[in-house]
Structures are given as structure tokens and as C-alpha cells.
Design a protein around this motif. Sequence first.
Motif, PDB file in Angstrom:
ATOM      1  N   VAL A  81       1.418  -0.497  -5.080  1.00 32.39           N
ATOM      2  CA  VAL A  81       1.049   0.547  -6.045  1.00 32.39           C
ATOM      3  C   VAL A  81       0.329   1.695  -5.332  1.00 32.39           C
ATOM      4  CG1 VAL A  81      -0.393   1.093  -8.043  1.00 32.39           C
ATOM      5  CG2 VAL A  81       0.974  -1.002  -8.021  1.00 32.39           C
ATOM      6  N   GLY A  82      -0.604   1.350  -4.444  1.00 28.19           N
ATOM      7  CA  GLY A  82      -1.310   2.389  -3.705  1.00 28.19           C
ATOM      8  C   GLY A  82      -0.371   3.217  -2.855  1.00 28.19           C
ATOM      9  N   ALA A  83       0.593   2.549  -2.194  1.00 24.16           N
ATOM     10  CA  ALA A  83       1.546   3.280  -1.357  1.00 24.16           C
ATOM     11  C   ALA A  83       2.420   4.208  -2.198  1.00 24.16           C
ATOM     12  CB  ALA A  83       2.408   2.294  -0.577  1.00 24.16           C
ATOM     13  N   ARG A  84       2.816   3.757  -3.377  1.00 27.95           N
ATOM     14  CA  ARG A  84       3.618   4.620  -4.259  1.00 27.95           C
ATOM     15  C   ARG A  84       2.842   5.876  -4.642  1.00 27.95           C
ATOM     16  NH1 ARG A  84       5.939  -0.137  -8.311  1.00 27.95           N
ATOM     17  NH2 ARG A  84       7.505  -0.985  -6.862  1.00 27.95           N
ATOM     18  N   MET A  85       1.558   5.720  -4.939  1.00 26.70           N
ATOM     19  CA  MET A  85       0.740   6.875  -5.301  1.00 26.70           C
ATOM     20  C   MET A  85       0.550   7.817  -4.121  1.00 26.70           C
ATOM     21  SD  MET A  85      -2.162   5.155  -7.751  1.00 26.70           S
ATOM     22  CE  MET A  85      -1.724   4.457  -9.353  1.00 26.70           C
ATOM     23  N   VAL A  86       0.287   7.227  -2.952  1.00 33.66           N
ATOM     24  CA  VAL A  86       0.101   8.054  -1.756  1.00 33.66           C
ATOM     25  C   VAL A  86       1.374   8.813  -1.431  1.00 33.66           C
ATOM     26  CG1 VAL A  86      -0.260   7.963   0.740  1.00 33.66           C
ATOM     27  CG2 VAL A  86      -1.744   6.657  -0.773  1.00 33.66           C
ATOM     28  N   ARG A 119       8.504  -5.772  -7.629  1.00 35.01           N
ATOM     29  CA  ARG A 119       8.999  -5.619  -9.003  1.00 35.01           C
ATOM     30  C   ARG A 119       7.905  -5.175  -9.973  1.00 35.01           C
ATOM     31  NH1 ARG A 119      12.091 -10.292  -7.552  1.00 35.01           N
ATOM     32  NH2 ARG A 119      10.582 -11.701  -8.532  1.00 35.01           N
ATOM     33  N   ILE A 120       6.679  -5.036  -9.486  1.00 35.03           N
ATOM     34  CA  ILE A 120       5.601  -4.613 -10.365  1.00 35.03           C
ATOM     35  C   ILE A 120       5.940  -3.255 -10.974  1.00 35.03           C
ATOM     36  CG2 ILE A 120       4.299  -3.590  -8.437  1.00 35.03           C
ATOM     37  CD1 ILE A 120       1.738  -4.273  -9.993  1.00 35.03           C
ATOM     38  N   ALA A 121       5.797  -3.147 -12.303  1.00 38.35           N
ATOM     39  CA  ALA A 121       6.211  -1.937 -13.011  1.00 38.35           C
ATOM     40  C   ALA A 121       5.076  -0.927 -13.118  1.00 38.35           C
ATOM     41  CB  ALA A 121       6.734  -2.310 -14.398  1.00 38.35           C
ATOM     42  N   VAL A 122       4.500  -0.562 -11.991  1.00 38.49           N
ATOM     43  CA  VAL A 122       3.469   0.472 -11.928  1.00 38.49           C
ATOM     44  C   VAL A 122       3.938   1.507 -10.911  1.00 38.49           C
ATOM     45  CG1 VAL A 122       1.068   1.028 -11.464  1.00 38.49           C
ATOM     46  CG2 VAL A 122       1.656  -1.179 -12.485  1.00 38.49           C
ATOM     47  N   TYR A 123       4.154   2.731 -11.375  1.00 37.34           N
ATOM     48  CA  TYR A 123       4.709   3.770 -10.522  1.00 37.34           C
ATOM     49  C   TYR A 123       3.838   5.020 -10.558  1.00 37.34           C
ATOM     50  CZ  TYR A 123       8.821   0.754 -10.845  1.00 37.34           C
ATOM     51  OH  TYR A 123       9.657  -0.321 -10.803  1.00 37.34           O
TER      52      TYR A 123
END
Length: 234
Positions: A81-86, A119-123
Motif C-alpha cells: 500500500v505504501g509503495a502504491r502511494m509513493v 490482492r489487498i484492495a487499497v490503492y
Amino acid sequence: MRRADRLFEIVRLMRGDRAVKAAALAERLEVSVRTIYRDVADLQASGVPIDGAAGVGYLLRPGYTLPPIMFTPKEIEALIVGARMVEAWAGAGLSRAAREALSRIAAVVPGERMAAAERIAVYAPGRRLDPAVRARLDTIAAAIDRRRRIRFDYCSLAGAPSSRTVRPLALHFWGGVWTLESWCELRVAFRAFRVERITILDAEGEPFPVEPGREYSDFIAGLEALCPQAEGRP
């Protein structure tokens, strides 16, 4: 927590310059002090270079290398999740580093565990940063790291132009908007500037010294004095 994981955490928490007391380790790991004494004795018997004794505190001797890290499923999810935000909102350098870090993690984490975590649904959907702003963030971050003054033109939200020379102190992200927290030499005070409204003229200015009253910690202390509930937010 499995005993193997607890032993790993004990070694990790002992790294540093100060001795760690058994009571503090017991509280952190939610076990008894007697369990910590037993675990430390077992670690010492297995060759881990731990100095100290019961009632005094423990310290890991410098130079000891921890074994490879195994993340828990929730830790992997947090990293993803952190990498997706970054990747969506940070500078180009950090975005690239986030992708590379996940690749390294995927190389050592069991495939099924990594696949489940992905598969975590946090984007981090929505508008991604303009490439020019990404590059600006990298430039400012480098100036902060090197403690170099930055000179730039700025246009306020009201449309007022100005030219500033600042001591860059930190970057703050506000869910789509980045601000540069700085010591402004024009106003002789702390000021925050929206990064997308900055036009950098020179990011290789004169180095600035550590100076009490003009550091990031002073900026935060001033905010907390004005609003004790701010928790460091400008």
C-alpha cells in the motif's frame, strides 16, 4: 508471536547505542521479564554477541548481522500500500525506489504470501503528479539532504508573484498537494510553499548551517505551541 519471531525482535531491538532493559523488551513483546531472561540466555548460548546482564540491560555488540527478514502478511500488505502511494504521488526517485524495493521483497518472500498481499484492495487512484512536479520534488529533496539554499519564483494562491531564497527543511504531503516547509530569508520566518507553484531558479545555493531557531524541529515546536492538537501538521 512465534518464539523464532520473538528472538528476532529481541535482537533487532537491542541494536543501537543504548542498553535495553529486560522490562522494556518484555513490555514491547508482551511477555514476562522471566521469558526475556531465558530468551537472551539462549541467544547468547547460540553465539549472538549480546553484552549486559539481568537488571542492568542488554546491548548487541556492533558488527553483528541480522538474519534475512521474513515479513508477516500484514507487513507485506502495508509495504505494498505504501509503495502504491509513493508511486502515485512522490518524486520520480522515490517512485522508482518503491518499485525496486517491492521487487527485492518479492524475491525473498514466498510466492503465495506475496500474491495474497498484492490482492489487498487499497490503492492510490486519481490524478498522478505532473512529471515536472515529480522532478521538482527530487530537486528539493536533494537540497534538503545537502542543506543547500534554494532560490525560486513563487505565485501565491491569490496570484501574487514573489522571489524567495529559502533554507529547505522538509516536504509535507497533503493528499494531492506537496508543500515545502522552509526558513524564508526574505520574511526572516518559517514559511510553507506549494511545490506546484514553485519555479526553481537555483537549487545549488550556499550551504546553510545548523542554527537553533531555524531548524525543522523549531518549526514543529512553534506549531505545537500555537495548536497543541496539531501533532506537527502545519
